[in-house]
Design a protein around this motif. Structure first.
Motif, PDB file in Angstrom:
ATOM      1  N   PRO A   1       0.774  -1.345  -0.123  1.00 24.39           N
ATOM      2  CA  PRO A   1       0.004  -0.049   0.124  1.00 24.39           C
ATOM      3  C   PRO A   1       0.749   1.237  -0.027  1.00 24.39           C
ATOM      4  CG  PRO A   1      -1.023  -1.765   1.190  1.00 24.39           C
ATOM      5  CD  PRO A   1       0.225  -2.116   1.148  1.00 24.39           C
ATOM      6  N   VAL A   2       2.053   1.185   0.464  1.00 23.92           N
ATOM      7  CA  VAL A   2       2.837   2.411   0.370  1.00 23.92           C
ATOM      8  C   VAL A   2       3.249   3.186  -0.650  1.00 23.92           C
ATOM      9  CG1 VAL A   2       4.046   1.591   2.576  1.00 23.92           C
ATOM     10  CG2 VAL A   2       5.240   1.416   0.428  1.00 23.92           C
ATOM     11  N   LEU A   3       2.890   2.201  -1.819  1.00 21.91           N
ATOM     12  CA  LEU A   3       3.181   2.743  -3.146  1.00 21.91           C
ATOM     13  C   LEU A   3       2.238   3.707  -3.479  1.00 21.91           C
ATOM     14  CD1 LEU A   3       4.301  -0.515  -5.040  1.00 21.91           C
ATOM     15  CD2 LEU A   3       5.720   1.003  -4.050  1.00 21.91           C
ATOM     16  N   PHE A   4       1.028   3.665  -3.109  1.00 22.54           N
ATOM     17  CA  PHE A   4      -0.087   4.586  -3.575  1.00 22.54           C
ATOM     18  C   PHE A   4      -0.268   6.001  -2.865  1.00 22.54           C
ATOM     19  CE2 PHE A   4      -1.588   0.146  -4.060  1.00 22.54           C
ATOM     20  CZ  PHE A   4      -2.057   0.191  -5.430  1.00 22.54           C
ATOM     21  N   PHE A   5       0.768   5.946  -1.976  1.00 23.65           N
ATOM     22  CA  PHE A   5       0.659   7.334  -1.260  1.00 23.65           C
ATOM     23  C   PHE A   5       2.039   7.918  -0.834  1.00 23.65           C
ATOM     24  CE2 PHE A   5      -0.007   4.286   2.053  1.00 23.65           C
ATOM     25  CZ  PHE A   5       1.003   4.510   3.272  1.00 23.65           C
ATOM     26  N   MET A   6       3.356   7.309  -1.330  1.00 27.57           N
ATOM     27  CA  MET A   6       4.448   7.662  -1.189  1.00 27.57           C
ATOM     28  C   MET A   6       5.021   8.074  -2.559  1.00 27.57           C
ATOM     29  SD  MET A   6       6.013   5.960   2.144  1.00 27.57           S
ATOM     30  CE  MET A   6       5.685   6.360   3.760  1.00 27.57           C
ATOM     31  N   ASP A   7       5.999   8.743  -2.577  1.00 30.83           N
ATOM     32  CA  ASP A   7       6.833   9.095  -3.989  1.00 30.83           C
ATOM     33  C   ASP A   7       7.581   7.966  -4.256  1.00 30.83           C
ATOM     34  OD1 ASP A   7       7.795  10.318  -5.996  1.00 30.83           O
ATOM     35  OD2 ASP A   7       8.980  11.586  -5.059  1.00 30.83           O
ATOM     36  N   THR A   8       7.339   7.439  -5.519  1.00 30.26           N
ATOM     37  CA  THR A   8       8.430   6.256  -6.058  1.00 30.26           C
ATOM     38  C   THR A   8       8.976   6.775  -7.524  1.00 30.26           C
ATOM     39  OG1 THR A   8       6.365   5.411  -7.342  1.00 30.26           O
ATOM     40  CG2 THR A   8       6.738   4.635  -4.875  1.00 30.26           C
ATOM     41  N   SER A   9       8.635   7.980  -7.730  1.00 29.54           N
ATOM     42  CA  SER A   9       9.375   8.364  -9.112  1.00 29.54           C
ATOM     43  C   SER A   9      10.947   8.234  -9.243  1.00 29.54           C
ATOM     44  CB  SER A   9       9.166   9.888  -9.295  1.00 29.54           C
ATOM     45  OG  SER A   9       9.563  10.832  -8.441  1.00 29.54           O
ATOM     46  N   ASN A  10      11.614   8.458  -8.040  1.00 29.88           N
ATOM     47  CA  ASN A  10      13.127   8.339  -8.178  1.00 29.88           C
ATOM     48  C   ASN A  10      13.651   6.738  -8.420  1.00 29.88           C
ATOM     49  OD1 ASN A  10      13.427  10.987  -7.703  1.00 29.88           O
ATOM     50  ND2 ASN A  10      14.551  10.700  -5.800  1.00 29.88           N
TER      51      ASN A  10
END
Length: 286
Positions: free
Chosen positions: A194-203
């Motif tokens: 679930p953290v992928l839906f509300f934390m920045d993963t662009s890096n």
């Protein structure tokens, strides 16, 4: 017998070297900690699954009791990684790694409660040595000091790590070390998804080489070798020998991150790591 002991110590040393890179990588990777841990888990699980399929390991879990132990160990490993990476971000590699390495003392006191292992009074002396080292290591005992916060997160990580290793040792009686790591990383992958839906993963695009190193070298190889070593040593012995990690970690951080430890770090760290030498000699003579 002595030759086999030396071989097992070498394997444990290799595991230690691989895992030591986690400090510099955890400090360097520029992504939210839960996201880093999720990528570490899923990539590690993929590598481990491929190895298990190649070796044709039996991945069946025998009982509900084992399933509960595996699930608990996966959660504890997640706590260990999360708290550890927060410790690294708040302080530095030296303090983060050295505070984590109170875990052998937690292990020594907790192991007799979980496994039929006689408590050795020498661990009281080793525990006192480590606590004095921690006292020297702490810059000041204030919650407003980020280095002190890092030490506290390191201690939480150490507690999770100690209990996870104890549970993993019990599991090695019936399961292959690689399959245990596969179970643990898979559980963590699902829990943290679930953290992928509300934390920045662009890096991830720029950070993927370091994530791959963390997942393959540190997680898949290092931790599997560590769990496998628990077949040949008590958890307390393996943990204290494994405490040489900060030496490798500090050297890696100096080379790649230009982090220079303070005099207190050297003094406190040396006292903590002296326990490694003592326990290595003791385990050799058993």
């Amino acid at each position: 017998m002595k030759d086999q002991h030396s071989t097992h110590l070498i394997q444990l040393a290799i595991a230690t070297l691989f895992i030591s890179a986690s400090g510099a990588l955890g400090k360097f990777i520029d992504m939210p900690t839960p996201v880093v841990v999720w990528w570490r888990s899923i990539l590690g699980a993929i590598f481990l699954l491929g190895f298990c399929v190649y070796k044709k390991f039996n991945l069946k879990i025998d009982s509900r009791q084992d399933a509960l132990a595996i699930f608990s160990s996966g959660l504890l490993m997640g706590g260990h990684w999360l708290f550890y990476f927060y410790a690294l971000k708040l302080s530095n590699v030296a303090i983060g790694m050295l505070s984590l390495f109170v875990f052998p003392i937690f292990t020594a006191f907790l192991e007799p409660l979980f496994i039929k292992v006689k408590f050795d009074p020498i661990y009281i002396l080793l525990g006192i040595m480590v606590l004095i080292g921690m006292y020297i290591l702490a810059p000041e005992f204030s919650l407003e000091n980020t280095h002190f916060q890092g030490i506290l997160f390191g201690l939480l990580s150490a507690l999770c790590y100690a209990v996870r290793n104890i549970i993993s040792k019990k599991l090695t009686n019936n399961y292959n070390a690689t399959s245990i790591m596969l179970y643990q990383t898979s559980i963590l992958t699902v829990i943290l998804f679930p953290v992928l839906f509300f934390m920045d993963t662009s890096n991830i695009v720029s950070q993927y080489p370091y994530i791959l190193l963390l997942a393959l070298v540190v997680t898949a190889l290092g931790h599997t070798l560590l769990v496998n070593s628990l077949k040949h040593f008590s958890v307390s012995t393996a943990s204290i020998i494994n405490s040489v990690q900060p030496i490798f970690g500090i050297i890696i951080a100096f080379i790649f991150l230009n982090e220079i430890p303070t005099a207190n770090t050297y003094l406190g760290g040396s006292l903590i790591l002296l326990t490694v030498v003592i326990e290595s000699v003791r385990s050799r003579n058993k």
